[in-house]
Design a protein around this motif. Sequence first.
Motif, PDB file in Angstrom:
ATOM      1  N   SER A 243     -53.085 -14.246   6.901  1.00  0.00           N
ATOM      2  CA  SER A 243     -52.217 -12.976   6.765  1.00  0.00           C
ATOM      3  C   SER A 243     -51.088 -13.082   7.627  1.00  0.00           C
ATOM      4  O   SER A 243     -49.892 -12.944   7.235  1.00  0.00           O
ATOM      5  N   GLU A 244     -50.991 -13.764   8.736  1.00  0.00           N
ATOM      6  CA  GLU A 244     -50.063 -13.948   9.737  1.00  0.00           C
ATOM      7  C   GLU A 244     -49.160 -15.031   9.174  1.00  0.00           C
ATOM      8  O   GLU A 244     -47.803 -14.841   9.235  1.00  0.00           O
TER       9      GLU A 244
ATOM     10  N   LYS B  19     -48.509 -15.673   5.993  1.00  0.00           N
ATOM     11  CA  LYS B  19     -47.760 -15.047   5.045  1.00  0.00           C
ATOM     12  C   LYS B  19     -46.508 -14.423   5.391  1.00  0.00           C
ATOM     13  O   LYS B  19     -45.308 -14.430   4.942  1.00  0.00           O
ATOM     14  N   THR B  20     -46.664 -13.766   6.289  1.00  0.00           N
ATOM     15  CA  THR B  20     -45.452 -13.045   7.113  1.00  0.00           C
ATOM     16  C   THR B  20     -44.478 -14.155   7.800  1.00  0.00           C
ATOM     17  O   THR B  20     -43.503 -14.078   7.437  1.00  0.00           O
ATOM     18  N   VAL B  21     -44.985 -14.946   8.568  1.00  0.00           N
ATOM     19  CA  VAL B  21     -44.024 -15.794   9.238  1.00  0.00           C
ATOM     20  C   VAL B  21     -43.305 -16.784   8.540  1.00  0.00           C
ATOM     21  O   VAL B  21     -42.182 -17.382   8.587  1.00  0.00           O
TER      22      VAL B  21
ATOM     23  N   ASN C 166     -43.159 -16.683   5.104  1.00  0.00           N
ATOM     24  CA  ASN C 166     -42.716 -15.823   3.681  1.00  0.00           C
ATOM     25  C   ASN C 166     -43.290 -16.535   2.501  1.00  0.00           C
ATOM     26  O   ASN C 166     -42.586 -16.897   1.869  1.00  0.00           O
TER      27      ASN C 166
ATOM     28  N   ASN D 206     -47.537 -14.918  -3.407  1.00  0.00           N
ATOM     29  CA  ASN D 206     -48.612 -14.650  -3.912  1.00  0.00           C
ATOM     30  C   ASN D 206     -49.390 -15.953  -3.980  1.00  0.00           C
ATOM     31  O   ASN D 206     -50.527 -16.098  -3.700  1.00  0.00           O
TER      32      ASN D 206
ATOM     33  N   GLU E  63     -50.051 -18.244  -0.813  1.00  0.00           N
ATOM     34  CA  GLU E  63     -50.938 -17.104   0.054  1.00  0.00           C
ATOM     35  C   GLU E  63     -52.268 -17.540  -0.412  1.00  0.00           C
ATOM     36  O   GLU E  63     -53.339 -17.955   0.294  1.00  0.00           O
TER      37      GLU E  63
ATOM     38  N   GLN F 241     -40.643 -24.236   5.191  1.00  0.00           N
ATOM     39  CA  GLN F 241     -41.879 -23.325   5.642  1.00  0.00           C
ATOM     40  C   GLN F 241     -42.560 -24.302   6.339  1.00  0.00           C
ATOM     41  O   GLN F 241     -43.401 -23.800   7.399  1.00  0.00           O
TER      42      GLN F 241
END
Length: 112
Positions: free
Chosen positions: A43-44, A46-48, A50, A53, A56, A101
């Motif tokens: 989850s972290e 996903k944010t950091v 970007n 889906n 993820e 990424q």
Amino acid sequence: MKARSLFLGMFILFSAVACVTTPSSSILSSKSSTEMEARRVTSEMKTVLNLDNTQEEKVLLINVVNFAILKKLQDNNQTQEIVTTKEKYKNEIKQVLSSNQYSKFLEKYGNI
């Protein structure tokens, strides 16, 4: 009479639910905590990073499997295999992420 039967049925249902306990097996709780940690980190990420889906989902699967493997290796004091496992983990993650990424991943999560 019908209300009384309904009340009795609800009482029995709530009593049964109150008696149910979660498994206390250390194996289950260890697996659960490892999976929870993998979900938290994903989850972290996903944010950091970007993540979309699809990324993820793939990263979550990689994290769940690798976190479990690393936990097992640590628990069994198989330290020589941890380094190899971490390198395989990074290679698996690299296949899912873009180069930008992956650079961010190494900066933030390179010690995993």
